[in-house]
Design an enzyme around this catalytic site. Structure first.
Site, PDB file in Angstrom:
ATOM      1  N   ASP A 215       0.807  -1.226   0.000  1.00 23.68           N
ATOM      2  CA  ASP A 215       0.000   0.000   0.000  1.00 23.68           C
ATOM      3  C   ASP A 215       0.838   1.274   0.000  1.00 23.68           C
ATOM      4  OD1 ASP A 215      -2.396  -1.435  -0.032  1.00 23.68           O
ATOM      5  OD2 ASP A 215      -2.493  -1.539   2.155  1.00 23.68           O
ATOM      6  N   CYS A 216       2.035   1.194  -0.557  1.00 23.65           N
ATOM      7  CA  CYS A 216       2.850   2.412  -0.691  1.00 23.65           C
ATOM      8  C   CYS A 216       2.503   3.170  -1.970  1.00 23.65           C
ATOM      9  CB  CYS A 216       4.332   2.081  -0.652  1.00 23.65           C
ATOM     10  SG  CYS A 216       4.914   1.133  -2.073  1.00 23.65           S
TER      11      CYS A 216
ATOM     12  N   LYS B 112       2.406   1.537  -5.367  1.00 23.99           N
ATOM     13  CA  LYS B 112       3.100   1.046  -6.571  1.00 23.99           C
ATOM     14  C   LYS B 112       2.216   1.110  -7.810  1.00 23.99           C
ATOM     15  CE  LYS B 112       4.068  -3.044  -5.063  1.00 23.99           C
ATOM     16  NZ  LYS B 112       3.427  -2.869  -3.740  1.00 23.99           N
TER      17      LYS B 112
ATOM     18  N   LYS C 109       1.589  -6.676 -14.265  1.00 22.63           N
ATOM     19  CA  LYS C 109       1.731  -7.127 -12.879  1.00 22.63           C
ATOM     20  C   LYS C 109       1.702  -8.652 -12.939  1.00 22.63           C
ATOM     21  CE  LYS C 109      -0.290  -6.589  -8.237  1.00 22.63           C
ATOM     22  NZ  LYS C 109       0.718  -5.750  -7.560  1.00 22.63           N
TER      23      LYS C 109
ATOM     24  N   SER D 118      -2.152 -11.606  -5.935  1.00 20.55           N
ATOM     25  CA  SER D 118      -3.096 -12.316  -5.070  1.00 20.55           C
ATOM     26  C   SER D 118      -4.274 -11.381  -4.797  1.00 20.55           C
ATOM     27  CB  SER D 118      -2.409 -12.745  -3.774  1.00 20.55           C
ATOM     28  OG  SER D 118      -1.795 -11.646  -3.136  1.00 20.55           O
TER      29      SER D 118
ATOM     30  N   ASP E 220      -5.664  -4.241  -9.198  1.00 24.68           N
ATOM     31  CA  ASP E 220      -4.492  -3.493  -9.663  1.00 24.68           C
ATOM     32  C   ASP E 220      -4.152  -3.859 -11.106  1.00 24.68           C
ATOM     33  OD1 ASP E 220      -4.317  -2.356  -7.167  1.00 24.68           O
ATOM     34  OD2 ASP E 220      -2.687  -3.643  -6.474  1.00 24.68           O
TER      35      ASP E 220
ATOM     36  N   GLY F 249       5.770  -5.364  -9.054  1.00 28.14           N
ATOM     37  CA  GLY F 249       5.822  -6.489  -8.138  1.00 28.14           C
ATOM     38  C   GLY F 249       4.631  -6.493  -7.192  1.00 28.14           C
TER      39      GLY F 249
ATOM     40  N   GLY G 181       3.970  -6.243  -3.206  1.00 28.98           N
ATOM     41  CA  GLY G 181       4.654  -5.957  -1.951  1.00 28.98           C
ATOM     42  C   GLY G 181       6.069  -5.462  -2.195  1.00 28.98           C
TER      43      GLY G 181
END
Length: 212
Positions: free
Chosen positions: A12-13, A15, A33, A37, A50, A111, A113
């Site tokens: 949750d930064c 990306k 991507k 998951s 995403d 990626g 995470g």
């Protein structure tokens, strides 16, 4: 075709948001991507929200944008195991290295995470990078604790001799205390350039994107 691996300081930064902004900025680019998951069924196929954003932006088939899809919203190795599957990091590496998209000169590979997220019982995204040597773009979610997370990410990359093209400051909270000072601290401590800054869900602000 140039390839870049977009990773982050944590979950949750931002990306996906930053990756979408990069594709908007570079008209000759696309994003994928490969592993996701937290997928849900839609029209008889698993879809990750995403990856769907990338698919809608790129107009590429979901099978190209997100070939490895799993249901539970947990670490990929656990989600794959619950679905009775396993992730072969060599196959993921081969896919990302060999994928060709017409008229695309830059491919951003998002990626799941951070760098040390497990893909299976032995391998992490770091192992993927050791195989591919794809340069990294590090997304830093600007919030309390980000300096520690970012410097740890830098240490992992440097110890393993993985090239980092630069970092992007994703400003998540307009009320963050001493935001500019935190960015300045990271600029002083990191050994690679600040490429861009995004402000509270707005457009990307170019600082050094021409280096990509």
């Amino acid at each position: 075709m140039k390839r870049y691996f977009v990773t982050g300081t944590d979950t949750d930064c931002g990306k996906t948001f930053v990756t979408n902004q990069l594709v908007n900025y570079f008209s000759d680019s696309a994003a994928i991507k490969p592993i996701a998951s937290g997928c849900e069924y839609s029209e008889n196929q698993l879809v990750n929200s995403d990856a769907l954003l990338h698919q809608q932006q790129n107009h590429l088939p979901m099978e190209i944008v997100n070939p490895w899809r799993f249901r539970l919203p947990v670490s990929p190795h656990l989600s794959a195991r619950e679905d009775g599957a396993s992730i072969d990091v060599h196959k993921v590496a081969d896919y990302c290295l060999n994928l060709q998209v017409n008229d695309i000169k830059k491919l951003f590979i998002e990626g799941a995470g951070g760098l040390m997220v497990p893909l299976n019982e032995q391998d992490t995204w770091l192992d993927f990078l050791k195989l591919t040597r794809i340069p990294v773009i590090l997304v830093v979610g600007m919030k309390l604790g980000c300096i520690n997370h970012t410097l740890l990410s830098q240490e992992v990359l440097e110890i393993n001799k993985i090239k980092c093209q630069g970092w992007i400051a994703n400003c998540l909270d307009q009320d963050m205390l001493m935001l500019d000072e935190n960015i300045s601290t990271l600029e002083a401590k990191l050994n690679y350039p600040l490429l861009a800054r995004t402000n509270y869900g707005g457009k990307i602000s170019d600082i050094c994107l021409s280096s990509l």
